[in-house]
Scaffold this motif. Sequence first.
Motif, mmCIF file in Angstrom:
data_model
loop_
_atom_site.group_PDB
_atom_site.id
_atom_site.type_symbol
_atom_site.label_atom_id
_atom_site.label_comp_id
_atom_site.label_asym_id
_atom_site.label_seq_id
_atom_site.Cartn_x
_atom_site.Cartn_y
_atom_site.Cartn_z
ATOM 1 N N VAL A 186 -6.378 9.289 6.222
ATOM 2 C CA VAL A 186 -4.421 8.954 5.003
ATOM 3 C C VAL A 186 -4.506 7.418 5.204
ATOM 4 O O VAL A 186 -4.807 6.365 6.097
ATOM 5 C CB VAL A 186 -3.701 9.241 6.534
ATOM 6 C CG1 VAL A 186 -2.707 9.523 6.176
ATOM 7 C CG2 VAL A 186 -3.893 10.915 7.249
ATOM 8 N N VAL A 187 -4.342 7.080 3.960
ATOM 9 C CA VAL A 187 -3.750 5.702 3.195
ATOM 10 C C VAL A 187 -2.050 5.865 3.414
ATOM 11 O O VAL A 187 -1.450 7.006 2.629
ATOM 12 C CB VAL A 187 -4.040 5.452 1.563
ATOM 13 C CG1 VAL A 187 -3.753 4.705 1.376
ATOM 14 C CG2 VAL A 187 -5.650 5.899 1.580
ATOM 15 N N VAL A 188 -1.743 4.458 3.869
ATOM 16 C CA VAL A 188 -0.536 4.645 3.874
ATOM 17 C C VAL A 188 -0.054 3.267 3.195
ATOM 18 O O VAL A 188 -0.809 2.149 3.877
ATOM 19 C CB VAL A 188 0.733 4.869 5.332
ATOM 20 C CG1 VAL A 188 1.603 4.343 5.252
ATOM 21 C CG2 VAL A 188 -0.387 6.124 5.978
ATOM 22 N N TRP A 189 0.956 2.857 2.304
ATOM 23 C CA TRP A 189 0.693 1.616 1.532
ATOM 24 C C TRP A 189 2.819 1.929 1.173
ATOM 25 O O TRP A 189 3.354 3.033 1.058
ATOM 26 C CB TRP A 189 0.715 1.596 0.367
ATOM 27 C CG TRP A 189 0.661 1.921 -0.668
ATOM 28 C CD1 TRP A 189 1.460 1.879 -1.600
ATOM 29 C CD2 TRP A 189 -0.658 2.332 -1.486
ATOM 30 N NE1 TRP A 189 1.344 1.971 -2.809
ATOM 31 C CE2 TRP A 189 -0.154 2.345 -2.673
ATOM 32 C CE3 TRP A 189 -1.835 2.876 -1.265
ATOM 33 C CZ2 TRP A 189 -0.986 3.030 -3.464
ATOM 34 C CZ3 TRP A 189 -2.599 3.514 -1.650
ATOM 35 C CH2 TRP A 189 -1.964 3.037 -3.408
ATOM 36 N N GLY A 190 3.388 0.489 1.630
ATOM 37 C CA GLY A 190 4.320 0.558 0.912
ATOM 38 C C GLY A 190 4.804 -0.823 1.007
ATOM 39 O O GLY A 190 3.933 -1.984 1.309
ATOM 40 N N GLY A 191 6.080 -1.616 1.421
ATOM 41 C CA GLY A 191 6.649 -2.906 1.683
ATOM 42 C C GLY A 191 5.930 -3.376 0.231
ATOM 43 O O GLY A 191 6.187 -2.896 -0.638
ATOM 44 N N PRO A 192 5.793 -4.866 0.566
ATOM 45 C CA PRO A 192 4.680 -5.712 -0.680
ATOM 46 C C PRO A 192 3.680 -4.687 -1.431
ATOM 47 O O PRO A 192 3.326 -5.529 -2.275
ATOM 48 C CB PRO A 192 4.239 -6.856 -0.003
ATOM 49 C CG PRO A 192 4.526 -7.177 1.243
ATOM 50 C CD PRO A 192 5.221 -5.304 1.799
ATOM 51 N N SER A 193 3.401 -4.105 -0.927
ATOM 52 C CA SER A 193 2.072 -3.457 -1.642
ATOM 53 C C SER A 193 2.206 -1.981 -2.201
ATOM 54 O O SER A 193 1.680 -1.808 -3.144
ATOM 55 C CB SER A 193 0.723 -3.085 -0.477
ATOM 56 O OG SER A 193 0.495 -3.920 -0.264
ATOM 57 N N ARG A 194 4.277 -2.181 -2.579
ATOM 58 C CA ARG A 194 4.627 -0.297 -3.130
ATOM 59 C C ARG A 194 3.643 0.111 -4.670
ATOM 60 O O ARG A 194 3.685 1.366 -4.829
ATOM 61 C CB ARG A 194 5.705 -0.739 -2.395
ATOM 62 C CG ARG A 194 6.119 0.840 -3.286
ATOM 63 C CD ARG A 194 6.003 2.049 -2.645
ATOM 64 N NE ARG A 194 6.624 3.206 -3.345
ATOM 65 C CZ ARG A 194 5.730 3.932 -4.257
ATOM 66 N NH1 ARG A 194 5.548 3.544 -5.043
ATOM 67 N NH2 ARG A 194 7.155 5.250 -4.418
ATOM 68 N N LEU A 195 4.008 -0.920 -5.190
ATOM 69 C CA LEU A 195 3.739 -0.554 -6.353
ATOM 70 C C LEU A 195 2.304 -1.446 -7.346
ATOM 71 O O LEU A 195 2.185 -2.099 -8.187
ATOM 72 C CB LEU A 195 4.477 -1.992 -7.194
ATOM 73 C CG LEU A 195 6.142 -1.201 -7.096
ATOM 74 C CD1 LEU A 195 7.410 -1.846 -7.921
ATOM 75 C CD2 LEU A 195 5.426 0.100 -7.889
#
Length: 222
Positions: A186-195
Amino acid sequence: MTLDLFAHTNDSPDSRATQNVQADELGPGAFVLRGYAGASLDALQGDIDGVMAQAPLRHWLTPGGKRMSVAMTNCGEVGWISDRMGYRYGTRDPLSGKAWPAMPASFVKLAREAASAAGYADFAPDACLINRYTLDARLTLHQDKDERELGAPIVSVSLGLPAVFLWGGLQRGDRTRKVRLEPGDVVVWGGPSRLVYHGIASVEGSFDADAVRFNLTFRKAR
Ligand code: MD6
Ligand code: FE
């Protein structure tokens, strides 16, 4: 960096996980939770089949007029759509004119738990894109930026055949790194990596000629 986080469990009380899950950090706020959904793959596949029976897979046309090699459908309040008019989210399946199937409870539970394990509390996805890859399918480098709520993370679940995932930077031309995704990752990404730009370079074959890869991506789109 590798972290240890609490493992996802299915609902059966005697299968409560005692082991932790390995998390590989891709960048700030972005993690691969290794094998996180491993105990739920059969149940998830059953629910994917249920959604596909109501909203069949299809190959969207890109705004440029090319057929996508990845076959897609959706569940949840809104679904991701592509055609000559562009990429967007819509409440209805253009094929049937009906609302997208509801997001199965198993999907919502997994997405919330995975987000929380990666540090994103109270993730409430309203869209789940279902991608199916045959061996010849690819997903070129892209950003996920059609969502109104860019403050929420994305949770992405791999099932079936393994794939080589490309993880780039915030500019299209940035160097990419290859990350192998196995079923249950499962990959979860957000914050500074969201884009961050990302894609699927290839899907790895097996002896079973009919085998495919599925990917679920959960977003808060609106
Ligand atoms: C895939 N995933 O794994 C394609 N997008 O098949 C994505 O495009 C993706 O995994 C945003 C966040 C996570 C993802
Ligand atoms: Fe994406």
